[in-house]
Design an enzyme around this catalytic site. Structure first.
Site, short mmCIF file in Angstrom:
data_model
loop_
_atom_site.label_atom_id
_atom_site.label_comp_id
_atom_site.label_asym_id
_atom_site.label_seq_id
_atom_site.Cartn_x
_atom_site.Cartn_y
_atom_site.Cartn_z
N GLU A 18 -5.64 -17.46 1.21
CA GLU A 18 -4.91 -16.38 0.53
C GLU A 18 -4.48 -16.82 -0.86
OE1 GLU A 18 -4.15 -13.40 0.54
OE2 GLU A 18 -4.19 -12.57 2.57
N ASN A 158 0.87 -6.53 0.86
CA ASN A 158 -0.30 -7.17 0.26
C ASN A 158 -0.58 -6.52 -1.09
OD1 ASN A 158 -1.68 -9.38 1.56
ND2 ASN A 158 -1.95 -8.04 3.33
N ASP A 206 -6.30 -5.91 1.71
CA ASP A 206 -5.57 -7.18 1.61
C ASP A 206 -5.31 -7.43 0.13
OD1 ASP A 206 -4.57 -9.86 1.94
OD2 ASP A 206 -5.68 -10.01 3.80
#
Length: 299
Positions: A18, A158, A206
């Site tokens: 991430e 997100n 995301d």
């Protein structure tokens, strides 16, 4: 020149890769593995890779003006110098033990914005169902002051993208929706959200990043296996296929900011699936024919 072929740039095998960011001063990619509890730094030209363990979940990372990093952990936002200890400057929602940090990024004004969510990771790192919308958005100033940005609640926070016309784009993964807010810089508050890109039929939203033409590139996690490029008016511009099931975050990098790098995850995937698809959790690169811009820096 556009090359829609996405290549595996680094076999990271992240559990949940991430928060990708390009450090243009050093020519390095920096990102985290949330459940793997580590921070990566990679020179994509030479393949030189560094990795640092973290004491607990590490949820996001950004760059600082002085050359260090700002890091989101489980509850803390900390300064870090790519070595040594994490120096906490803010604790987010200390009175809410059932939540944790998730997305985080440096804003154009040099502050760090972070989103929370109901903790979905058990003591054994197995997934926990999210029962309620507990996520909120916060601004952490260079002095460590924490400001609530909105009263809105999110399932999973997100995407953090700031547009040239002063809007802020974010996503709620559980709602399959990206929203556009007007940002009042004087009060550090977000005004009423507008739907920006909702109910797309592949995966869920995301992480995202902007390109130099004002479009937003969004990773489609949970089986989406692609990036979508979204026009400033919220229209779907194009789809870029990826050889991974769960792309998680993206950032433009390279000397000319013309390579789009993408992290991915292997969270919840079966051993049989991973044996057949070992590239899951890897770092991918694509040349989409457009460029990005340098990342904001904290301070």
């Amino acid at each position: 020149m556009s090359n829609t072929q996405a290549d595996l740039a680094f076999d990271a095998r992240d559990v949940v890769g991430e928060s990708m960011v390009w450090d243009d001063r050093r020519g390095r990619l920096v990102w985290v593995d949330i459940i793997g509890r580590r921070i990566h730094r990679l020179d994509p030209l030479t393949g030189n890779h560094e990795s640092w363990p973290t004491p607990d979940l590490v949820t996001s990372v950004g760059l600082r003006k002085d050359g260090g990093a700002i890091v989101g952990l489980r509850k803390e936002v900390a300064l870090w110098d790519f070595e040594g200890p994490f120096r906490t400057i803010a604790t987010i929602e200390p009175d809410r033990p059932g939540t944790r940090l998730n997305e985080g990024a440096v804003a154009p004004d040099g502050s760090f914005w972070a989103g929370t969510m109901t903790n979905n990771i058990g003591p054994d790192d197995a997934p926990i169902a999210i029962a309620r919308d507990e996520g909120r958005l916060y601004r952490i100033g260079p002095d460590g002051e924490v400001t609530s940005l909105s009263e809105d609640r999110f399932g999973i926070t997100n995407t953090m993208v700031w547009t040239a016309d002063g809007r802020f784009i974010t996503a709620d993964t559980t709602k399959n929706a990206l929203y556009s807010y007007a940002w009042d810089k004087i009060s550090s508050r977000l005004r009423e959200p507008l739907p920006f890109f909702v109910d797309f039929g592949r995966g869920l939203p995301d992480g995202s990043c902007p390109d130099a033409e004002g479009h937003v590139w969004n990773c489609r996690v949970v089986g989406g296996s692609c990036l979508v490029r979204i026009a400033p008016d919220g229209r779907l511009d194009r789809i870029a296929e990826l050889p991974c099931s769960w792309p998680t975050s993206c950032a433009f990098g390279g000397e000319n900011f013309d390579v789009l790098f993408v992290t991915s995850a292997r969270f919840t995937m079966s051993a049989d699936h991973l044996q057949a698809n070992p590239q899951e959790g890897g770092l991918f690169a694509i040349r989409p024919g457009v460029r990005g811009a340098p990342a904001n820096r904290f301070g």
